[in-house]
Write a protein that holds these residues in place. Structure first.
Motif, mmCIF file in Angstrom:
data_model
loop_
_atom_site.group_PDB
_atom_site.id
_atom_site.type_symbol
_atom_site.label_atom_id
_atom_site.label_comp_id
_atom_site.label_asym_id
_atom_site.label_seq_id
_atom_site.Cartn_x
_atom_site.Cartn_y
_atom_site.Cartn_z
ATOM 1 N N LEU A 33 3.595 -3.488 -5.346
ATOM 2 C CA LEU A 33 3.538 -2.585 -6.634
ATOM 3 C C LEU A 33 3.560 -1.304 -6.326
ATOM 4 N N THR A 34 4.620 -0.478 -6.809
ATOM 5 C CA THR A 34 4.512 1.043 -6.638
ATOM 6 C C THR A 34 4.446 1.510 -7.984
ATOM 7 N N ALA A 35 3.882 3.076 -8.185
ATOM 8 C CA ALA A 35 4.092 3.780 -9.198
ATOM 9 C C ALA A 35 4.103 5.263 -8.776
ATOM 10 N N SER A 36 3.582 6.166 -9.886
ATOM 11 C CA SER A 36 3.567 7.512 -9.549
ATOM 12 C C SER A 36 2.509 7.918 -8.461
ATOM 13 N N ASP A 37 2.348 9.211 -7.801
ATOM 14 C CA ASP A 37 1.295 9.692 -6.963
ATOM 15 C C ASP A 37 0.109 9.617 -7.531
ATOM 16 N N SER A 38 -0.101 9.491 -8.935
ATOM 17 C CA SER A 38 -1.288 9.786 -9.313
ATOM 18 C C SER A 38 -2.047 8.197 -9.660
ATOM 19 N N SER A 39 -1.146 6.996 -9.386
ATOM 20 C CA SER A 39 -1.686 5.723 -9.675
ATOM 21 C C SER A 39 -2.028 5.265 -8.092
ATOM 22 N N ALA A 40 -0.813 5.996 -7.065
ATOM 23 C CA ALA A 40 -1.215 5.315 -5.797
ATOM 24 C C ALA A 40 -2.529 5.316 -5.254
ATOM 25 N N ALA A 63 -4.635 -5.992 -6.377
ATOM 26 C CA ALA A 63 -3.631 -5.223 -5.490
ATOM 27 C C ALA A 63 -3.638 -3.778 -5.425
ATOM 28 N N THR A 64 -3.458 -3.130 -4.485
ATOM 29 C CA THR A 64 -3.543 -1.668 -4.301
ATOM 30 C C THR A 64 -2.110 -1.090 -4.553
ATOM 31 N N VAL A 65 -2.123 -0.358 -5.694
ATOM 32 C CA VAL A 65 -0.603 0.302 -6.006
ATOM 33 C C VAL A 65 -0.159 1.253 -4.740
ATOM 34 N N THR A 66 0.992 1.367 -4.447
ATOM 35 C CA THR A 66 1.505 2.386 -3.297
ATOM 36 C C THR A 66 2.403 3.177 -4.038
ATOM 37 N N GLU A 67 2.533 4.498 -3.264
ATOM 38 C CA GLU A 67 3.624 5.184 -3.686
ATOM 39 C C GLU A 67 4.934 4.924 -3.601
ATOM 40 N N THR A 68 5.813 5.391 -4.563
ATOM 41 C CA THR A 68 7.231 4.874 -4.592
ATOM 42 C C THR A 68 8.154 5.411 -3.533
ATOM 43 N N ASP A 69 8.062 5.031 -2.385
ATOM 44 C CA ASP A 69 8.499 5.359 -1.083
ATOM 45 C C ASP A 69 9.034 4.358 -0.390
ATOM 46 N N PRO A 70 10.201 4.365 0.407
ATOM 47 C CA PRO A 70 10.679 3.332 1.066
ATOM 48 C C PRO A 70 9.709 2.963 2.357
ATOM 49 N N ASP A 71 9.058 4.006 2.716
ATOM 50 C CA ASP A 71 8.108 4.002 4.128
ATOM 51 C C ASP A 71 6.644 3.134 3.344
#
Length: 344
Positions: A33-40, A63-71
């Protein structure tokens, strides 16, 4: 085969609906799951203000939210569902495709790009092979597929069912639910005891996306359909379900009786989220109604009523659930088509 899937923009309204639909899905497993940097970095239950009418699934809540980045996305994720704002989608979706991910996107960016399939599986599944052109032109190992605007999805399947009558002109007036604007999109002071007779850029989406969806693909290029479409879009104080008034002019004789037969006979697909029937036709002229009929086919059906002759040809009303058939469910259905056609 279980497909490991991720959701880009998982904390928003469509992202939450995607979680609701994917958690029990027979073929897809939520893996990231990805979201904005403030939620990551936050657990999902803290990052998202949950507003869907079922509880947060236990498999997702912690589940831990990650940043929206392919890496930040695991390599073994096979499919990404995107519910990003269009400006964000335009900036980041190509990067995911370049990195090898297949993206089924609800975001409005790139819908009309020549090499991006805009898909309603029951209408134009053959357009999915435009991905071969896309990959050759862009050098991507991944792929980008779009579903249309929520109001476009509501009436285009009915046009596809009536296409045999040689469509010439279509006029549509939409009565769109407030959820189509997102949770913070329309304030209560704006919409209670009111209707708003304009939704920015919405008319253009109906008028252009419909011609692409009804167009023909010859294996190399997609030709837009020649039907003329004009739209007027209105926001009304219903929560969910876009109701639309449609007038169709056709070259061939299009009676209400012939239209009802064609609509009822229009096929669904052998995909988990495609309802049977796809189009439900009411004889009662007071139907469909958003509160009563938006959840037909678990929110994936199109309902039609009020079929009658008018000065402008055939007139009818149609309805679909805008956040299920019109958004999250449409992306899931496109994911099912990608899986069936061997793109995952």
């Amino acid at each position: 085969m279980t497909v490991r899937a991720g959701i880009l923009g998982a904390t928003g309204a469509v992202g939450q609906r995607l979680i609701q639909l994917l958690e029990p899905h027979p073929d897809f497993e939520i893996a990231t799951l990805t979201a904005s940097d403030s939620s990551a970095g936050k657990p999902y239950r803290e990052a998202a203000k949950w507003r869907v009418d079922t509880p947060i699934p236990d498999t997702v809540a912690d589940a831990t939210v990650t940043e929206t980045d392919p890496d930040a996305v695991p390599d073994d994720v096979d499919l990404l569902f995107s519910s990003l704002p269009s400006s964000v989608g335009a900036a980041v979706e190509p990067g995911f495709c370049e990195a090898g991910y297949v993206v089924s996107s609800n975001s409005s960016n790139a819908r009309m790009a020549d090499d991006v399939p805009l898909i309603i599986p029951e209408v134009n599944a053959d357009h999915l092979d435009l991905l071969e052109v896309q990959r050759d032109d862009r050098g991507w190992d991944g792929a980008l597929v779009k579903n249309p605007n929520c109001s476009t999805i509501t009436f285009v399947p009915t046009l596809a069912a009536l296409a045999e009558f040689d469509l010439e002109r279509v006029h549509v007036a939409t009565l769109q639910a407030v959820s189509g604007a997102g949770y913070d999109g329309v304030t209560s002071m704006e919409i209670i005891d009111n209707a708003i007779p304009h939704i920015g850029s919405e008319e253009e989406k109906l008028e252009t996306e419909s011609k692409k969806l009804l167009g023909t693909f010859d294996g190399a290029e997609l030709d837009l359909h020649g039907v003329d479409v004009s739209a007027s879009c209105n926001r009304i104080p219903t929560l969910d379900g876009h109701l639309e008034n449609v007038w169709v002019e056709a070259s061939d004789d299009l009676t209400p009786e012939a239209a009802a037969e064609a609509l009822e006979a229009y096929p669904s697909l052998d995909l988990p989220s495609s309802p049977e029937p796809l189009i439900h036709v009411f004889e009662d002229f007071e139907r469909p109604q958003p509160r009563l009929d938006r959840t037909l086919g678990e929110g994936m059906a199109i309902s039609v009523g009020g079929l009658q002759e008018s000065t402008f040809g055939l007139q009818y009303n149609c309805l679909a659930h805008n956040t299920i058939r019109g958004a999250a469910g449409a992306s899931v259905l496109n994911g099912e088509l990608l899986l069936k056609n061997g793109y995952l």
